[in-house]
Scaffold this motif. Structure first.
Motif, short mmCIF file in Angstrom:
data_model
loop_
_atom_site.label_atom_id
_atom_site.label_comp_id
_atom_site.label_asym_id
_atom_site.label_seq_id
_atom_site.Cartn_x
_atom_site.Cartn_y
_atom_site.Cartn_z
N UNK A 259 0.85 -1.19 0.00
CA UNK A 259 0.00 0.00 0.00
C UNK A 259 0.89 1.24 0.00
N UNK A 260 0.73 2.15 -0.95
CA UNK A 260 1.58 3.35 -0.98
C UNK A 260 1.46 4.16 0.31
N UNK A 261 2.60 4.62 0.81
CA UNK A 261 2.58 5.46 2.01
C UNK A 261 2.05 6.85 1.69
N UNK A 262 2.55 7.45 0.60
CA UNK A 262 2.22 8.83 0.25
C UNK A 262 0.84 8.87 -0.39
N UNK A 263 -0.04 9.70 0.18
CA UNK A 263 -1.41 9.83 -0.35
C UNK A 263 -1.61 11.12 -1.13
N UNK A 264 -0.52 11.87 -1.38
CA UNK A 264 -0.51 13.01 -2.32
C UNK A 264 -1.36 14.20 -1.86
N UNK A 265 -1.51 14.38 -0.57
CA UNK A 265 -2.30 15.51 -0.09
C UNK A 265 -1.58 16.85 -0.31
N UNK A 266 -0.27 16.82 -0.48
CA UNK A 266 0.49 18.07 -0.62
C UNK A 266 0.59 18.57 -2.05
N UNK A 267 -0.02 17.87 -3.01
CA UNK A 267 0.07 18.32 -4.40
C UNK A 267 -1.31 18.59 -4.99
N UNK A 268 -2.33 18.69 -4.16
CA UNK A 268 -3.68 18.93 -4.67
C UNK A 268 -4.47 19.75 -3.67
N UNK A 269 -5.51 20.39 -4.17
CA UNK A 269 -6.43 21.13 -3.30
C UNK A 269 -7.82 20.50 -3.32
N UNK A 270 -8.00 19.47 -4.17
CA UNK A 270 -9.30 18.81 -4.29
C UNK A 270 -9.20 17.42 -3.68
N UNK A 271 -9.68 17.27 -2.46
CA UNK A 271 -9.59 15.99 -1.75
C UNK A 271 -10.99 15.57 -1.32
N UNK A 272 -11.38 14.41 -1.77
CA UNK A 272 -12.63 13.81 -1.33
C UNK A 272 -12.32 12.56 -0.52
N UNK A 273 -13.11 12.33 0.52
CA UNK A 273 -12.98 11.08 1.26
C UNK A 273 -14.24 10.26 1.02
N UNK A 274 -14.05 9.02 0.62
CA UNK A 274 -15.16 8.11 0.37
C UNK A 274 -15.05 6.95 1.36
N UNK A 275 -16.10 6.73 2.12
CA UNK A 275 -16.11 5.69 3.13
C UNK A 275 -17.24 4.71 2.82
N UNK A 276 -16.88 3.44 2.72
CA UNK A 276 -17.83 2.38 2.40
C UNK A 276 -18.06 1.51 3.63
N UNK A 277 -19.28 1.02 3.80
CA UNK A 277 -19.59 0.16 4.94
C UNK A 277 -20.50 -0.98 4.48
N UNK A 278 -20.40 -2.10 5.21
CA UNK A 278 -21.21 -3.27 4.87
C UNK A 278 -21.21 -4.22 6.06
#
Length: 531
Positions: A259-278
């Motif tokens: 799993x990549x460590x870097x989630x690239x939050x420092x190179x974008x201003x458009x961040x969405x979080x999607x959470x799935x449940x079941x």
């Protein structure tokens, strides 16, 4: 003391990562005189137990003492407060000391190589003034490592090889060369008993939930053993041994997980979080992803956290388990937002349970305590407009709730997240269009069957007190027609009921019987004393 999960989340924010360790941290923090008597001990010279022992007191904090991590973390943060500076690099170093340490381990990430080099120097300087020595430095960038003295680097770093090592950071395997988290699980050889199962499953440390669906299979087996009341050292049944052996043989699969460590939050201003449940009969799960849209590039989806839990021993219905999964999803959102340094533009929740979505969107009906408490918890952490429906086949949390040996969508997320946002909106409009068609046909084709009127020459049962009815209201949107219970009836001269009083969640309404659909006959409820 910082939360371990929070330190790991912040470690994933930026491109360049650095890791270090405080040498003998507890022994650098002195005990005050009044507390030293708590750490008295006896010492026999040269190990001669026949000689008279000498009595000593520890002047520094002791490894193994419950108070040591908290007291040492306080001393570390006090060092940051005493050396706080106003320049930019100084501010970053101070913030790293306050939020990037978990006891003696330092995990931080920055935007560039130059900033990383300055931060290493600044951290070492500030902490040395407090009596702490940072050592065992490691980074995913060779230039940053070259700026650090060889004696201060991690022992696994080779001067002659370009390949960077894999190190454990807060119990998580981090491959500095590929800058990704990996998983290494080597189960101990334990007897095939309830005690052995508990020992192996408890030894799996996975704070990010990378292998949660895989581990759920073992925990589900342990739960089955507990449910049948097996003793701690009683051997497993043949079927249980077969299942357990299969799980142990498949643990080698986890070595391929990355799993990549870097989630690239420092190179974008458009961040969405999607959470799935079941939820399923085995367990319930929630998993969170960041959907990143870098400037001029295609969207990327990054795994953040996953959670999978076995169902309670006491039997719980699937709709209630789905509701528990939704609570878990809302909790994940609040945890990530609390620990993250960056702001998230939007959070979208996904569930494949229409019952849960109706619970969350309800405004009139009152629920039993179990449902009401969990709906209240969900709405305190989220808004009903954030919840959407996802087909089961596209729900990655389905893997977490049922358990699986192959970690597919659990780590990558569903395919539709990789498409542009306009696709998601078109898909949502299509679902709403189909729902409207169903609602229109339901009103025109099925509802009249419930309202069917017979000739007065044929005796029919009147509407009665305790009947459960649906109130027809063409002015309300689909799915919002209230349901209630008849509490009184009004008859005409012919003895037939013409109108009734209906009790709903918001009060009592008087309606003609032409605007009612009987869902449940009160006479049945009276027979079993439920009215």
């Amino acid at each position: 003391m910082n939360d371990l999960l929070g330190v790991l989340i912040r470690f994933r924010q930026r491109k360049v990562a650095i890791v270090a360790d405080i040498e003998a941290m507890f022994h650098q923090v002195r005990m005050i005189d009044s507390d030293r008597d708590v750490l008295r001990f006896l010492w026999w010279e040269n190990g001669n137990l026949d000689a008279q022992p000498k009595e000593y007191r520890m002047c520094v904090h002791l490894f193994g003492a419950t108070s040591s991590p908290c007291c040492s973390s306080k001393a570390l943060k006090q060092t940051a407060d005493d050396n706080e500076k106003q320049n930019e690099v100084g501010k970053m170093a101070i913030e790293t000391i306050r939020t990037g340490f978990y006891v003696d381990d330092c995990l931080s990430s920055v935007e560039s190589i130059d900033v990383a080099k300055h931060l290493v120097q600044r951290l070492s300087g500030i902490l040395s003034e407090g009596g702490f020595r940072l050592t065992k430095w490691l980074s995913n960038n060779r230039d940053v490592l070259d700026s650090i003295d060889e004696s201060e680097r991690a022992p696994s770093v080779s001067l002659f090889l370009d390949e960077l090592p894999t190190e454990r950071t807060l119990g998580v395997c981090w491959d500095a060369g590929s800058d990704s988290f990996t998983f290494q699980l080597t189960p101990k050889d334990k007897p095939m008993t309830r005690r052995g199962l508990l020992s192996v499953t408890s030894s799996v440390f996975d704070p990010l939930g990378i292998a949660a669906p895989f581990v759920l299979l073992a925990r589900s087996l342990l739960q089955e053993v507990c449910r049948r009341g097996a003793d701690w050292d009683q051997p497993l049944t043949e079927d249980e041994k077969k299942t357990w052996t299969q799980w142990l043989d498949r643990t080698s699969i986890l070595s391929q997980v990355s799993v990549p460590r870097w989630v690239k939050l420092d190179i974008t201003t458009a961040v969405q979080m999607h959470i799935f449940c079941d939820a399923s009969e085995k367990g319930y799960a929630a998993v969170a992803y960041f959907r990143i849209e870098p400037d001029g590039k295609k969207p990327t989806v990054e795994f953040i956290i996953g959670r999978a839990r076995v169902t309670p021993l006491k039997l719980v219905t699937i709709p209630r388990l789905e509701l528990m999964a939704a609570v878990l999803a809302a909790t994940l959102d609040s945890t990530i937002r609390r620990e993250l340094s960056y702001s998230i533009n939007e959070t979208v929740y996904w569930s494949d349970s229409m019952i849960v979505l109706s619970y969350i969107r309800n405004e009139n009906r009152r629920y039993k305590t179990f449902v009401a408490n969990r709906v209240s918890k969900i709405l305190s952490e989220s808004s009903k407009h954030q919840w959407r429906h996802v087909p089961t086949k596209e729900n990655p949390a389905d893997e977490g709730s049922r358990g699986t040996y192959e970690l597919g969508k659990w780590l990558t997320g569903p395919d539709f997240l990789y498409k542009d946002e306009a696709y998601g909106k078109r898909r949502w409009r299509q679902v709403q269009y189909l729902a409207n068609i169903f609602w229109t046909r339901w009103k025109k084709e099925y509802l009249p069957l419930l309202q069917k009127r017979h000739k007065w020459t044929t005796p029919r049962q009147n509407v009665e007190v305790c009947d459960i009815v649906l109130l027809v209201d063409e002015t309300m949107p689909r799915g919002r027609w209230p349901m209630g219970k008849v509490i009184s009836v009004y008859k005409g001269k012919d003895g037939k009921v013409r109108s009734v009083d209906v009790k709903i969640a918001g009060g009592v309404l008087k309606r003609p019987i032409a605007k009612l659909c009987i869902i449940y006959r009160g006479s049945i409820a009276k027979d079993v004393n439920h009215c």
